[in-house]
Design a protein around this motif. Structure first.
Motif, PDB file in Angstrom:
ATOM      1  N   UNK A 195      36.853  34.424  45.343  1.00 23.14           N
ATOM      2  CA  UNK A 195      36.602  35.863  45.431  1.00 23.14           C
ATOM      3  C   UNK A 195      37.565  36.649  44.524  1.00 23.14           C
ATOM      4  N   UNK A 196      38.834  36.289  44.547  1.00 20.82           N
ATOM      5  CA  UNK A 196      39.808  37.075  43.775  1.00 20.82           C
ATOM      6  C   UNK A 196      39.706  36.793  42.279  1.00 20.82           C
ATOM      7  N   UNK A 197      39.466  35.531  41.972  1.00 20.60           N
ATOM      8  CA  UNK A 197      39.325  35.141  40.568  1.00 20.60           C
ATOM      9  C   UNK A 197      38.137  35.853  39.901  1.00 20.60           C
ATOM     10  N   UNK A 198      37.066  36.039  40.665  1.00 20.87           N
ATOM     11  CA  UNK A 198      35.892  36.727  40.124  1.00 20.87           C
ATOM     12  C   UNK A 198      36.178  38.170  39.767  1.00 20.87           C
ATOM     13  N   UNK A 199      37.280  38.703  40.273  1.00 21.01           N
ATOM     14  CA  UNK A 199      37.600  40.105  40.000  1.00 21.01           C
ATOM     15  C   UNK A 199      38.779  40.229  39.027  1.00 21.01           C
ATOM     16  N   UNK A 200      39.144  39.095  38.414  1.00 25.00           N
ATOM     17  CA  UNK A 200      40.294  39.104  37.495  1.00 25.00           C
ATOM     18  C   UNK A 200      39.821  38.819  36.072  1.00 25.00           C
ATOM     19  N   UNK A 201      40.684  39.092  35.088  1.00 22.39           N
ATOM     20  CA  UNK A 201      40.344  38.779  33.701  1.00 22.39           C
ATOM     21  C   UNK A 201      40.514  37.296  33.420  1.00 22.39           C
TER      22      UNK A 201
END
Ligand SMILES: C[S@@+](CC[C@H](N)C(=O)[O-])C[C@H]1O[C@@H](n2cnc3c(N)ncnc32)[C@H](O)[C@@H]1O
Length: 329
Positions: A195-201
């Motif tokens: 979930x968090x990786x999908x919102x990171x560059x």
């Protein structure tokens, strides 16, 4: 203990964890001081008042506040994470003047960042600390109110990190989570990281950087003997959790089939699930270095049953009971 004393101890604790050469006695002493300061701070009656109940969440269990605080007892885990996290911070800070860090699953004391906070200048790092358990969260809030008198940029969020939507203006440069047990059993490490990786560059750093699950064959194991990876006669990788696999398998990791030959099984008939963790670059946890990397028993095949090669089917199950499902054919 006054907060000023806790803060001074945290500086010493940081140096014990960060030290290049492993000094086990110093590490143990530092951890005792770390734990005692925090437990004393918490109204001096932590044991009676602190909830030990785990919370069942949508993507895995959230261990109770007492257990989360007690993760400190796993000395090597904390040491390797603290070393890995500081290296990741330094690497990012070489390229940019400030960084955005998210730490998901802090427990009541943000164990993995608490000794690090004072080591960086206030303007260098913006932190978001996320915790799902309301009791852990409220202890963390109280602690941080006293701790953070220097205007460190810390935002506290009570939320399920596996579903949390981040402010797109605050994309994380570094994502930290230790919401796991050996074999990636029960806790939501994968769902949170995904979930968090999908919102990171693209160039964000995920900590742990890589988690490997393998199947290993050994001779029949006596329960109290510690095994190293070299002692497993045959090992076979079944999955790796890192930035690239989390992106590649948005809807779940594929099933893997592992073949063990009859001739190998005749010598080594004990099947285990092995976990290895690369936290960041060379900072890692090898088999048996931490509770997170203890081999898990899967099966002891009896010699009468070994009349052919075996195929083992493995598939990681997401959801409320995350775990690697292992079927022996
Ligand atoms: C294994 S403990 C680790 C505590 C601390 N970070 C440490 O490393 O010592 C995991 C923590 O993550 C929290 N947690 C579990 N699932 C979570 C979720 N979905 N969202 C946010 N926090 C979660 C638990 O409540 C618990 O406090």
């Amino acid at each position: 203990m006054q907060m000023i004393e806790i803060k001074n101890s945290l500086r010493r604790i940081f140096h014990s964890y960060a030290k290049e050469t492993l000094d086990y006695h110093d590490l143990k002493e530092a951890t005792e001081i770390f734990k005692t300061s925090l437990f004393n701070w918490h109204s001096k009656n932590f044991l009676e008042n602190l909830d030990r109940e785990n919370l069942i969440a949508e993507n895995g269990i959230a261990i109770g506040p007492y257990w989360a605080a007690m993760c400190l007892d796993d000395l090597m885990r904390t040491r390797q994470f603290i070393r890995g996290i500081t290296k990741a911070f330094d690497e990012k800070l070489k390229k940019q003047s400030s960084i955005e860090v998210i730490y998901a699953g802090t427990g009541p004391f943000a164990n993995l960042l608490l000794p690090i906070f004072q080591e960086y200048k206030t303007h260098q790092i913006r932190y978001t600390l996320v915790e799902i358990n309301p009791i852990s969260f409220s202890i963390l809030q109280g602690f941080m109110e006293e701790f953070n008198q220097e205007d460190l940029d810390i935002t506290l969020v009570m939320a399920d990190a596996s579903k949390l939507k981040l402010d797109p203006k605050r994309k994380p440069d570094i994502i930290i989570s230790e919401t796991m047990q050996a074999g990636l059993k029960s806790e939501p490490q994968i769902a949170i990281s995904q979930n968090l990786l999908n919102q990171a560059d693209e160039d964000s750093i995920l900590i742990p950087q890589n988690i490997k699950l393998s199947l290993g064959l050994s001779t029949n194991r006596s329960s109290n003997k510690e095994y190293k990876i070299e002692e497993f006669y045959k090992t076979s990788l079944v999955m790796e959790v890192n930035k690239s696999t989390l992106k590649k398998y948005p809807n779940g990791f594929p099933e893997v089939q592992t073949k063990f030959l009859q001739k190998d099984l005749n010598i080594n008939s004990h099947l285990s699930l092995l976990t290895e963790i690369q936290i960041f670059e060379e900072e890692a946890l090898k088999i048996n270095q931490s509770g997170l990397t203890n081999p898990l028993n899967v099966a002891a095949l009896s010699q009468q049953d070994i009349i052919a090669d075996y195929i083992i089917h493995t598939k990681y199950q997401l959801g409320q009971n995350p775990e690697l499902i292992i079927k022996i054919m």
